[in-house]
Design a protein around this motif. Structure first.
Motif, PDB file in Angstrom:
ATOM      1  N   LEU A 185      27.424  57.903  38.591  1.00 23.39           N
ATOM      2  CA  LEU A 185      28.945  57.820  38.275  1.00 23.39           C
ATOM      3  C   LEU A 185      29.535  58.527  36.895  1.00 23.39           C
ATOM      4  CD1 LEU A 185      29.198  54.027  39.243  1.00 23.39           C
ATOM      5  CD2 LEU A 185      29.897  56.028  40.628  1.00 23.39           C
ATOM      6  N   PRO A 186      30.872  58.794  36.916  1.00 24.72           N
ATOM      7  CA  PRO A 186      31.344  59.422  35.785  1.00 24.72           C
ATOM      8  C   PRO A 186      31.057  58.425  34.592  1.00 24.72           C
ATOM      9  CG  PRO A 186      32.979  59.807  37.507  1.00 24.72           C
ATOM     10  CD  PRO A 186      31.876  58.793  38.002  1.00 24.72           C
ATOM     11  N   ASP A 187      31.089  58.723  33.143  1.00 21.57           N
ATOM     12  CA  ASP A 187      30.995  58.007  32.008  1.00 21.57           C
ATOM     13  C   ASP A 187      32.319  57.483  31.704  1.00 21.57           C
ATOM     14  OD1 ASP A 187      30.715  56.783  29.723  1.00 21.57           O
ATOM     15  OD2 ASP A 187      29.214  58.292  28.920  1.00 21.57           O
ATOM     16  N   PHE A 188      32.804  56.551  31.503  1.00 20.14           N
ATOM     17  CA  PHE A 188      33.967  55.955  31.419  1.00 20.14           C
ATOM     18  C   PHE A 188      34.484  56.241  30.006  1.00 20.14           C
ATOM     19  CE2 PHE A 188      31.184  52.611  29.570  1.00 20.14           C
ATOM     20  CZ  PHE A 188      31.980  52.129  28.498  1.00 20.14           C
ATOM     21  N   ARG A 189      33.600  56.699  28.881  1.00 20.16           N
ATOM     22  CA  ARG A 189      34.070  56.883  27.749  1.00 20.16           C
ATOM     23  C   ARG A 189      34.566  58.259  27.641  1.00 20.16           C
ATOM     24  NH1 ARG A 189      28.194  55.349  25.559  1.00 20.16           N
ATOM     25  NH2 ARG A 189      27.643  56.482  27.316  1.00 20.16           N
ATOM     26  N   THR A 190      34.397  58.925  28.672  1.00 19.63           N
ATOM     27  CA  THR A 190      35.072  60.140  28.676  1.00 19.63           C
ATOM     28  C   THR A 190      36.559  60.234  28.965  1.00 19.63           C
ATOM     29  OG1 THR A 190      34.618  60.782  30.941  1.00 19.63           O
ATOM     30  CG2 THR A 190      32.873  61.424  29.425  1.00 19.63           C
ATOM     31  N   ASN A 207      34.463  60.652  44.370  1.00 17.66           N
ATOM     32  CA  ASN A 207      33.707  61.614  44.805  1.00 17.66           C
ATOM     33  C   ASN A 207      32.318  61.440  44.267  1.00 17.66           C
ATOM     34  OD1 ASN A 207      35.694  63.393  45.373  1.00 17.66           O
ATOM     35  ND2 ASN A 207      36.140  64.163  43.354  1.00 17.66           N
ATOM     36  N   ALA A 208      32.234  60.736  43.253  1.00 20.88           N
ATOM     37  CA  ALA A 208      30.736  60.564  42.846  1.00 20.88           C
ATOM     38  C   ALA A 208      30.087  59.549  44.047  1.00 20.88           C
ATOM     39  CB  ALA A 208      30.571  59.627  41.500  1.00 20.88           C
ATOM     40  N   LEU A 209      30.869  58.604  44.517  1.00 22.73           N
ATOM     41  CA  LEU A 209      30.430  57.606  45.618  1.00 22.73           C
ATOM     42  C   LEU A 209      30.176  58.444  46.833  1.00 22.73           C
ATOM     43  CD1 LEU A 209      32.875  54.535  45.260  1.00 22.73           C
ATOM     44  CD2 LEU A 209      30.425  54.494  44.793  1.00 22.73           C
ATOM     45  N   ARG A 210      30.974  59.621  47.223  1.00 18.23           N
ATOM     46  CA  ARG A 210      30.927  60.297  48.279  1.00 18.23           C
ATOM     47  C   ARG A 210      29.530  61.004  48.531  1.00 18.23           C
ATOM     48  NH1 ARG A 210      35.481  60.345  51.968  1.00 18.23           N
ATOM     49  NH2 ARG A 210      37.417  59.378  51.055  1.00 18.23           N
ATOM     50  N   ARG A 211      29.256  61.332  47.482  1.00 16.62           N
ATOM     51  CA  ARG A 211      27.844  62.213  47.324  1.00 16.62           C
ATOM     52  C   ARG A 211      26.650  61.208  47.653  1.00 16.62           C
ATOM     53  NH1 ARG A 211      30.585  64.808  42.510  1.00 16.62           N
ATOM     54  NH2 ARG A 211      29.895  63.213  41.356  1.00 16.62           N
ATOM     55  N   LYS A 212      26.957  60.096  47.637  1.00 20.13           N
ATOM     56  CA  LYS A 212      25.960  58.769  48.103  1.00 20.13           C
ATOM     57  C   LYS A 212      26.127  58.326  49.434  1.00 20.13           C
ATOM     58  CE  LYS A 212      22.875  57.338  46.038  1.00 20.13           C
ATOM     59  NZ  LYS A 212      21.489  57.806  45.751  1.00 20.13           N
ATOM     60  N   GLY A 213      27.343  58.841  50.272  1.00 20.85           N
ATOM     61  CA  GLY A 213      27.734  58.427  51.275  1.00 20.85           C
ATOM     62  C   GLY A 213      28.673  57.175  51.171  1.00 20.85           C
TER      63      GLY A 213
END
Length: 258
Positions: A185-190, A207-213
């Protein structure tokens, strides 16, 4: 005075009456004091008596209450007895809505958790007509609160001003507890001080979730709150159908006006 006197009007007139009679008594006391001290002719008494009658006649001008009416304290306003509702007063949800929640849980939770929730869904009440003063504003919020209290990552509410860290934590908890997986997952701090409603926040995590289905699903509650859940991308149509059964519209990140 016409109409029903209010409590405020009663106290206002009562104060004026006290002043009115106080002035009258003080005037007569002063007249007697002068009479006993220096005395004066009977004609003066006629003037005093006439002045008193005129003063009394003008009572309505001073107090707002004519001689023809007696000042009566109004009856206290009787408050309508509010109907006290208890949980037993609400009917069970429809079978369609119950099956909708069960179907949605089947797409998002482990079998063990689904079994634990069976009694809850079996006795779930319909709070759609409960009104804003009731504990639950809707059946959905009852379900959400129960999940929150039971520490079950299922239907999760996020205010539009919610920080991104909370979103990340909820997604990670859902993946771990419900599916036994993790995602990059993206880093929330960014995102700094941005909230979840900032452009690209939901899209980046989706998008990060979709890469894992997996993907984010949204229940459209038509207010400044996001109700989210995580489900497999392959179950998208089933998730939409389940959300429709519980009485709401299903949304994806692409459907959000961000």
């Amino acid at each position: 005075m016409e109409g029903i006197m209010t409590e405020e009007e009663y106290h206002r007139i009562a104060r004026r009456e006290k002043i009115f009679y106080a002035v009258l008594i003080i005037s007569w006391c002063f007249a007697f004091a002068v009479w006993f001290t220096i005395g004066f002719a009977k004609a003066k008494w006629v003037l005093i008596g006439g002045g008193t009658l005129i003063y009394l006649y003008l009572k309505s001008t001073f107090t707002g209450l004519p001689w023809s009416e007696r000042l009566m304290k109004p009856e206290p306003a009787v408050k309508a007895k509010e109907e006290v509702q208890s949980d037993e007063d609400f009917p069970l949800v429809s079978e369609t809505e119950r099956k909708g929640y069960i179907a949605l849980a089947g797409l998002c939770l482990t079998e063990e958790t689904q079994k634990k929730l069976a009694p809850f869904f079996g006795t779930l009440k319909d709070y759609s007509d409960a009104g804003p003063d009731w504990e639950y504003g809707s059946t959905l919020h009852c379900v959400m609160e129960y999940m929150e209290e039971s520490h079950i990552s299922f239907l999760m509410g996020l205010d539009w001003k919610q920080d991104v860290e909370t979103l990340e934590w909820r997604i990670e908890s859902t993946l771990t507890k419900n599916f036994g997986v993790s995602a990059d997952l993206p880093d929330f701090r960014t995102y700094g001080e941005k909230s979840v409603s900032a452009p690209s926040v939901f899209a980046d995590y989706d998008n990060a979730l979709r890469r894992k289905g997996f993907q984010l699903g949204f229940i459209d509650v038509e207010c400044d709150e996001y109700v989210i859940f995580v489900h497999r991308t392959a179950d998208r149509d089933k998730a939409e159908d389940a959300v429709h059964r519980i009485g709401y519209r299903y949304r994806e990140v692409a459907d959000l006006a961000l």
